[in-house]
Write a protein that holds these residues in place. Structure first.
Motif, PDB file in Angstrom:
ATOM      1  N   ALA A  96       0.708  -1.324  -0.039  1.00  0.00           N
ATOM      2  CA  ALA A  96       0.135   0.017   0.024  1.00  0.00           C
ATOM      3  C   ALA A  96       0.924   1.327   0.102  1.00  0.00           C
ATOM      4  O   ALA A  96       0.230   2.302  -0.550  1.00  0.00           O
ATOM      5  N   ASP A  97       2.069   1.195   0.489  1.00  0.00           N
ATOM      6  CA  ASP A  97       2.949   2.377   0.610  1.00  0.00           C
ATOM      7  C   ASP A  97       4.434   2.244   0.556  1.00  0.00           C
ATOM      8  O   ASP A  97       4.574   0.905   1.116  1.00  0.00           O
ATOM      9  N   ALA A  98       5.254   2.858   0.396  1.00  0.00           N
ATOM     10  CA  ALA A  98       6.721   2.856   0.623  1.00  0.00           C
ATOM     11  C   ALA A  98       7.154   2.468   1.954  1.00  0.00           C
ATOM     12  O   ALA A  98       8.062   1.600   2.287  1.00  0.00           O
ATOM     13  N   ASP A  99       6.408   2.967   3.183  1.00  0.00           N
ATOM     14  CA  ASP A  99       6.591   2.626   4.341  1.00  0.00           C
ATOM     15  C   ASP A  99       6.705   1.150   4.669  1.00  0.00           C
ATOM     16  O   ASP A  99       7.485   0.580   5.311  1.00  0.00           O
ATOM     17  N   GLU A 100       5.821   0.169   3.815  1.00  0.00           N
ATOM     18  CA  GLU A 100       5.693  -1.104   4.115  1.00  0.00           C
ATOM     19  C   GLU A 100       7.167  -1.722   3.648  1.00  0.00           C
ATOM     20  O   GLU A 100       7.560  -2.943   4.287  1.00  0.00           O
ATOM     21  N   ILE A 101       7.954  -1.198   2.847  1.00  0.00           N
ATOM     22  CA  ILE A 101       9.119  -1.774   2.493  1.00  0.00           C
ATOM     23  C   ILE A 101       9.976  -1.572   3.401  1.00  0.00           C
ATOM     24  O   ILE A 101      11.052  -2.522   4.039  1.00  0.00           O
ATOM     25  N   LEU A 102       9.840  -0.409   3.919  1.00  0.00           N
ATOM     26  CA  LEU A 102      10.774  -0.398   5.354  1.00  0.00           C
ATOM     27  C   LEU A 102      10.364  -1.286   6.365  1.00  0.00           C
ATOM     28  O   LEU A 102      11.356  -1.854   7.208  1.00  0.00           O
ATOM     29  N   ASP A 161      13.079  17.262  -0.637  1.00  0.00           N
ATOM     30  CA  ASP A 161      11.865  16.874  -0.200  1.00  0.00           C
ATOM     31  C   ASP A 161      11.749  16.305   1.396  1.00  0.00           C
ATOM     32  O   ASP A 161      12.456  15.031   1.417  1.00  0.00           O
ATOM     33  N   PRO A 162      11.083  16.942   2.054  1.00  0.00           N
ATOM     34  CA  PRO A 162      10.907  16.822   3.276  1.00  0.00           C
ATOM     35  C   PRO A 162      10.289  15.374   3.708  1.00  0.00           C
ATOM     36  O   PRO A 162      10.643  14.679   4.671  1.00  0.00           O
ATOM     37  N   ASP A 163       9.379  14.779   2.923  1.00  0.00           N
ATOM     38  CA  ASP A 163       8.836  13.487   3.191  1.00  0.00           C
ATOM     39  C   ASP A 163       8.372  12.986   1.822  1.00  0.00           C
ATOM     40  O   ASP A 163       7.271  12.841   1.127  1.00  0.00           O
ATOM     41  N   PRO A 164       9.296  12.182   1.056  1.00  0.00           N
ATOM     42  CA  PRO A 164       8.880  11.526   0.104  1.00  0.00           C
ATOM     43  C   PRO A 164       8.101  10.435  -0.029  1.00  0.00           C
ATOM     44  O   PRO A 164       7.415  10.305  -0.846  1.00  0.00           O
ATOM     45  N   PHE A 165       8.118   9.803   1.147  1.00  0.00           N
ATOM     46  CA  PHE A 165       7.017   8.879   1.475  1.00  0.00           C
ATOM     47  C   PHE A 165       5.783   9.114   1.283  1.00  0.00           C
ATOM     48  O   PHE A 165       4.963   8.358   1.121  1.00  0.00           O
ATOM     49  N   ALA A 166       5.621  10.279   1.573  1.00  0.00           N
ATOM     50  CA  ALA A 166       4.051  10.896   1.555  1.00  0.00           C
ATOM     51  C   ALA A 166       3.401  10.426  -0.030  1.00  0.00           C
ATOM     52  O   ALA A 166       2.373  10.256   0.014  1.00  0.00           O
ATOM     53  N   TRP A 167       4.294  10.757  -1.072  1.00  0.00           N
ATOM     54  CA  TRP A 167       3.932  10.623  -2.130  1.00  0.00           C
ATOM     55  C   TRP A 167       4.202   9.268  -2.930  1.00  0.00           C
ATOM     56  O   TRP A 167       3.485   9.053  -4.038  1.00  0.00           O
ATOM     57  N   LEU A 168       4.761   8.391  -2.251  1.00  0.00           N
ATOM     58  CA  LEU A 168       5.218   7.191  -2.729  1.00  0.00           C
ATOM     59  C   LEU A 168       4.102   6.036  -1.884  1.00  0.00           C
ATOM     60  O   LEU A 168       4.608   5.281  -1.383  1.00  0.00           O
ATOM     61  N   SER A 169       2.824   6.660  -2.004  1.00  0.00           N
ATOM     62  CA  SER A 169       2.012   5.839  -1.212  1.00  0.00           C
ATOM     63  C   SER A 169       0.587   5.736  -1.902  1.00  0.00           C
ATOM     64  O   SER A 169       0.101   6.853  -2.440  1.00  0.00           O
TER      65      SER A 169
END
Length: 314
Positions: free
Chosen positions: A175-181, A210-218
């Motif tokens: 669902a998002d790039a944070d799941e990769i982490l 970019d302060p939070d690239p994970f926001a748009w990689l979601s």
């Protein structure tokens, strides 16, 4: 856990006893690093031998340039793009290639950087987006993008960000790039504090400014535009990408059609007859008038509540 994974994990945890930042510094070279590519399965080799092959060059995660192997089957104006997942390769999607070419589509797939026959040893989501951009320039609007696992997240992020496609299908997607982490954390056994510092370090290196690239990689924080039909397929027993990821994708895209399966796991789902039938029908229904603003058209397997269940023993 294999030795290849346990040794880096032990090194990261040892460094983390000094500080989370030290642990993140040790973790950084292992994050986004891809192991030796898997070979083409014998069942997929005949399909791959029929592909028209070319190479495209994209900037790559380090922006130094990397060559990507691209495969194409069929001809004509209707184009399907297939997007494989982490540690996968285009050949895993051979069953879908055969199904769509039989329906008269041009099918395009690729080996992401560090995967299959492509160059490199590192990759990230933006590499998939760069490939989509090249394919779009060459083929125009896609009839559909079908993505598996990591490639499913790339499909969602790409279309949400402007890739032109009439439909999207995700199979076993994140669902998002944070799941990769989170997956990296589970694999390495490191702490939340180390992962938080790794997140910051990765963003600063590859997305400066970019302060939070994970926001748009979601796909959750950045859902598909209204009117883009979405089919979400996932096995309830997936051991690699939790089924809950597809629940999150569907929640962010209320018009999505959800097809849970049982007994197919993370990879066998790609060749299951029930899944192939549902994906092909979802893409081909009303294919003669693919207006992006039309209402989603569910596959015939979908129940009234937009949820279908494919049950396969084993």
């Amino acid at each position: 856990m294999s030795t290849a994974r346990s040794l880096p994990g032990a090194a990261i945890r040892a460094a983390a006893t000094i500080s989370p930042r030290a642990g993140a510094a040790v973790a950084m070279p292992f994050f986004a690093h891809v192991a030796k590519p898997r070979p083409v399965h014998t069942d997929d080799a005949p399909t791959m031998s029929l592909a028209r092959r070319r190479t495209l060059r994209i900037p790559g995660i380090d922006r130094r340039g990397v060559d990507v192997a691209v495969y194409e089957w069929g001809r004509g104006p209707r184009t399907i793009v297939l997007s494989h997942g982490w540690l996968g390769r285009a050949s895993q999607l051979s069953a879908l290639v055969r199904e769509f070419t039989a329906e008269g589509y041009r099918v395009v797939a690729f080996d992401g950087p560090a995967h299959g026959d492509s160059a490199g040893r590192r990759m990230y989501l933006v590499d998939w987006l760069d490939v989509f951009a090249d394919l779009q320039q060459r083929h125009g609007r896609f009839d559909a993008v079908v993505g598996h696992s990591f490639g499913g997240l790339a499909a969602l992020v790409g279309v949400a960000g402007g890739v032109e496609a009439d439909r999207v299908v995700t199979i076993s997607a994140l669902a998002d790039a944070d799941e990769i982490l989170r997956g990296f954390q589970r694999m390495m056994g490191c702490s939340d504090a180390v992962i938080a510092r790794l997140r910051e370090r990765f963003a600063a290196r590859y997305f400066p400014g970019d302060p939070d690239p994970f926001a748009w990689l979601s796909a959750v924080r950045r859902p598909l535009p209204d009117g883009i039909p979405l089919l979400v397929v996932h096995d309830r027993g997936d051991r690699f990408v939790p089924f809950g990821e597809s629940v999150r994708i569907a929640a962010a895209n209320p018009a999505a059609h959800v097809m849970p399966t049982t007994g197919l796991g993370h990879n066998r789902i790609l060749a299951a007859d029930a899944v192939l039938d549902a994906v092909v029908e979802f893409v081909t229904t009303d294919a003669s008038s693919p207006a992006p603003s039309r209402a989603p058209v569910p596959p015939t397997v979908a129940a009234p509540a937009r949820v279908a269940e494919a049950v396969v023993a084993g």
